[in-house]
Write a protein that holds these residues in place. Structure first.
Motif, PDB file in Angstrom:
ATOM      1  N   GLN A  93       0.823  -1.205   0.000  1.00  0.00           N
ATOM      2  CA  GLN A  93       0.000   0.000   0.000  1.00  0.00           C
ATOM      3  C   GLN A  93       0.864   1.265   0.000  1.00  0.00           C
ATOM      4  O   GLN A  93       0.555   2.234  -0.703  1.00  0.00           O
ATOM      5  CB  GLN A  93      -0.931   0.006   1.226  1.00  0.00           C
ATOM      6  N   GLU A  94       1.951   1.247   0.772  1.00  0.00           N
ATOM      7  CA  GLU A  94       2.831   2.414   0.840  1.00  0.00           C
ATOM      8  C   GLU A  94       3.515   2.674  -0.503  1.00  0.00           C
ATOM      9  O   GLU A  94       3.649   3.824  -0.930  1.00  0.00           O
ATOM     10  CB  GLU A  94       3.870   2.205   1.944  1.00  0.00           C
ATOM     11  N   ILE A  95       3.935   1.593  -1.165  1.00  0.00           N
ATOM     12  CA  ILE A  95       4.567   1.733  -2.487  1.00  0.00           C
ATOM     13  C   ILE A  95       3.564   2.254  -3.508  1.00  0.00           C
ATOM     14  O   ILE A  95       3.878   3.124  -4.327  1.00  0.00           O
ATOM     15  CB  ILE A  95       5.155   0.384  -2.943  1.00  0.00           C
ATOM     16  N   ASP A  96       2.325   1.741  -3.448  1.00  0.00           N
ATOM     17  CA  ASP A  96       1.293   2.184  -4.392  1.00  0.00           C
ATOM     18  C   ASP A  96       0.963   3.663  -4.201  1.00  0.00           C
ATOM     19  O   ASP A  96       0.702   4.375  -5.180  1.00  0.00           O
ATOM     20  CB  ASP A  96       0.020   1.342  -4.212  1.00  0.00           C
ATOM     21  N   ARG A  97       0.965   4.130  -2.949  1.00  0.00           N
ATOM     22  CA  ARG A  97       0.690   5.561  -2.708  1.00  0.00           C
ATOM     23  C   ARG A  97       1.766   6.427  -3.364  1.00  0.00           C
ATOM     24  O   ARG A  97       1.465   7.483  -3.934  1.00  0.00           O
ATOM     25  CB  ARG A  97       0.626   5.834  -1.208  1.00  0.00           C
ATOM     26  N   LEU A  98       3.022   5.970  -3.263  1.00  0.00           N
ATOM     27  CA  LEU A  98       4.124   6.719  -3.875  1.00  0.00           C
ATOM     28  C   LEU A  98       3.972   6.757  -5.387  1.00  0.00           C
ATOM     29  O   LEU A  98       4.119   7.805  -6.017  1.00  0.00           O
ATOM     30  CB  LEU A  98       5.465   6.086  -3.498  1.00  0.00           C
ATOM     31  N   SER A 110      11.500  16.103   0.363  1.00  0.00           N
ATOM     32  CA  SER A 110      11.995  15.980   1.736  1.00  0.00           C
ATOM     33  C   SER A 110      11.469  14.694   2.345  1.00  0.00           C
ATOM     34  O   SER A 110      10.535  14.076   1.812  1.00  0.00           O
ATOM     35  CB  SER A 110      11.555  17.176   2.586  1.00  0.00           C
ATOM     36  N   LYS A 111      12.076  14.295   3.463  1.00  0.00           N
ATOM     37  CA  LYS A 111      11.603  13.077   4.121  1.00  0.00           C
ATOM     38  C   LYS A 111      10.204  13.281   4.699  1.00  0.00           C
ATOM     39  O   LYS A 111       9.431  12.321   4.825  1.00  0.00           O
ATOM     40  CB  LYS A 111      12.594  12.627   5.193  1.00  0.00           C
ATOM     41  N   GLN A 112       9.870  14.533   5.060  1.00  0.00           N
ATOM     42  CA  GLN A 112       8.520  14.814   5.553  1.00  0.00           C
ATOM     43  C   GLN A 112       7.487  14.593   4.439  1.00  0.00           C
ATOM     44  O   GLN A 112       6.406  14.033   4.676  1.00  0.00           O
ATOM     45  CB  GLN A 112       8.434  16.246   6.088  1.00  0.00           C
ATOM     46  N   ASP A 113       7.843  15.048   3.225  1.00  0.00           N
ATOM     47  CA  ASP A 113       6.953  14.804   2.076  1.00  0.00           C
ATOM     48  C   ASP A 113       6.778  13.313   1.837  1.00  0.00           C
ATOM     49  O   ASP A 113       5.674  12.843   1.533  1.00  0.00           O
ATOM     50  CB  ASP A 113       7.541  15.447   0.806  1.00  0.00           C
ATOM     51  N   GLN A 119       2.787   7.443   3.967  1.00  0.00           N
ATOM     52  CA  GLN A 119       2.258   7.106   5.299  1.00  0.00           C
ATOM     53  C   GLN A 119       3.056   5.990   5.969  1.00  0.00           C
ATOM     54  O   GLN A 119       2.506   5.154   6.690  1.00  0.00           O
ATOM     55  CB  GLN A 119       0.769   6.720   5.213  1.00  0.00           C
ATOM     56  N   VAL A 120       4.375   5.963   5.726  1.00  0.00           N
ATOM     57  CA  VAL A 120       5.220   4.985   6.403  1.00  0.00           C
ATOM     58  C   VAL A 120       5.343   5.354   7.874  1.00  0.00           C
ATOM     59  O   VAL A 120       5.139   6.512   8.266  1.00  0.00           O
ATOM     60  CB  VAL A 120       6.630   4.906   5.762  1.00  0.00           C
TER      61      VAL A 120
END
Length: 293
Positions: A93-98, A110-113, A119-120
């Motif tokens: 799911q995290e990869i798909d969001r990216l 940035s790492k915040q972005d 949503q990791v």
């Protein structure tokens, strides 16, 4: 001699006793032997080998060993593939969001972005964010500091600057920009010629010893008007030597690209290049301009 023989003379009763003693010894030996064949104490099962559990344990050991052997190199998080995301510990799911975010032609800076988009968890972000490598024009932005007085700024605020061609400007013109001397001007022209012309203004930041604020002054007066004609390198057909002619790829890295291509029956997308060890992922957007599939 007679005394010695006397020790082996037995009467009938003594011989019978010796015979029964030997018989008992043989009998007990046979009982012990057969009992040992069939004897199976209940507590032996505690120490018996569970083959199924052992297979699971061995598998976990191999998996842990493989994870420990996996080396993470600096990478641009905007170009994480499914395989690389799995290696980093990201969920599907995290990869798909990216990937959904990138399909909108948006970039993470940035790492915040990165955490906001994918949503990791904080723990995973702390592990992988030290390896994030963003392009230098993002990470090294410096505010423009001018030595011109406030009055001069007001006078030039409304001045319209007509930008000249960055691909045709000569060294003598570049020397007029504050911060550029004879050597630096020559270095800019030499690097431009080595590239065959700037394809993108970002390449100006790659000039050796050219500080970011000075490069911004150049781009305030110059832009790419005439784009160079580039003969793209076919990444699926070219030899390692031909690929190494690209200024961003040395011969050893070009060999790794060819080896990866042969092992995977070709390169299907430029994102595949990110799976190759030591590939400069932060420059994939520029390198791809010189390649074709």
């Amino acid at each position: 001699m007679n005394k010695f023989k006397s020790h082996f003379k037995f009467d009938k009763q003594e011989r019978s006793g010796i015979f029964f003693l030997l018989l008992l010894i043989v009998l007990f030996q046979m009982i012990h032997y057969y009992c040992s064949l069939f004897y199976n104490p209940s507590n032996d099962s505690v120490f018996s080998l569970d083959e199924e559990q052992q297979i699971v344990v061995d598998s976990l050991k191999r998996e842990k060993q493989n994870k420990n052997n996996y080396k993470v190199f600096p990478f641009n998080p905007n170009y994480i593939t499914d395989y690389k995301g799995y290696q980093l510990g990201m969920s599907i799911q995290e990869i798909d969001r990216l990937h959904s975010f990138r399909k909108e032609n948006k970039f993470i800076n940035s790492k915040q972005d990165f955490q906001k988009v994918t949503q990791v968890s904080d723990s995973l972000l702390d592990i992988i964010s030290p390896y994030f490598k963003f392009p230098s024009w993002i990470t090294d932005k410096k505010p423009y500091k001018s030595n011109i007085g406030h009055k001069a700024k007001l006078n030039t605020a409304n001045k319209i600057v007509v930008k000249q061609d960055l691909n045709t400007v000569v060294a003598e013109e570049l020397k007029k920009i504050n911060g550029i001397g004879e050597k630096l001007a020559a270095r800019i022209v030499k690097y431009r010629n080595k590239l065959g012309g700037f394809l993108t203004e970002k390449q100006l930041y790659e000039v050796y010893y050219l500080e970011k604020d000075v490069a911004q002054r150049v781009l305030a007066n110059y832009k790419i008007i005439t784009a160079p004609t580039i003969k793209k390198i076919d990444i699926n057909k070219s030899s390692a030597y031909e690929i190494s002619q690209l200024i961003y790829l040395n011969y050893n890295l070009s060999k790794k690209i060819v080896e990866y291509r042969e092992l995977n029956n070709g390169i299907n997308s430029f994102d595949d290049l990110l799976n190759i060890e030591e590939f400069p992922s932060e420059k994939i957007d520029i390198i791809s301009l010189y390649l074709q599939l």
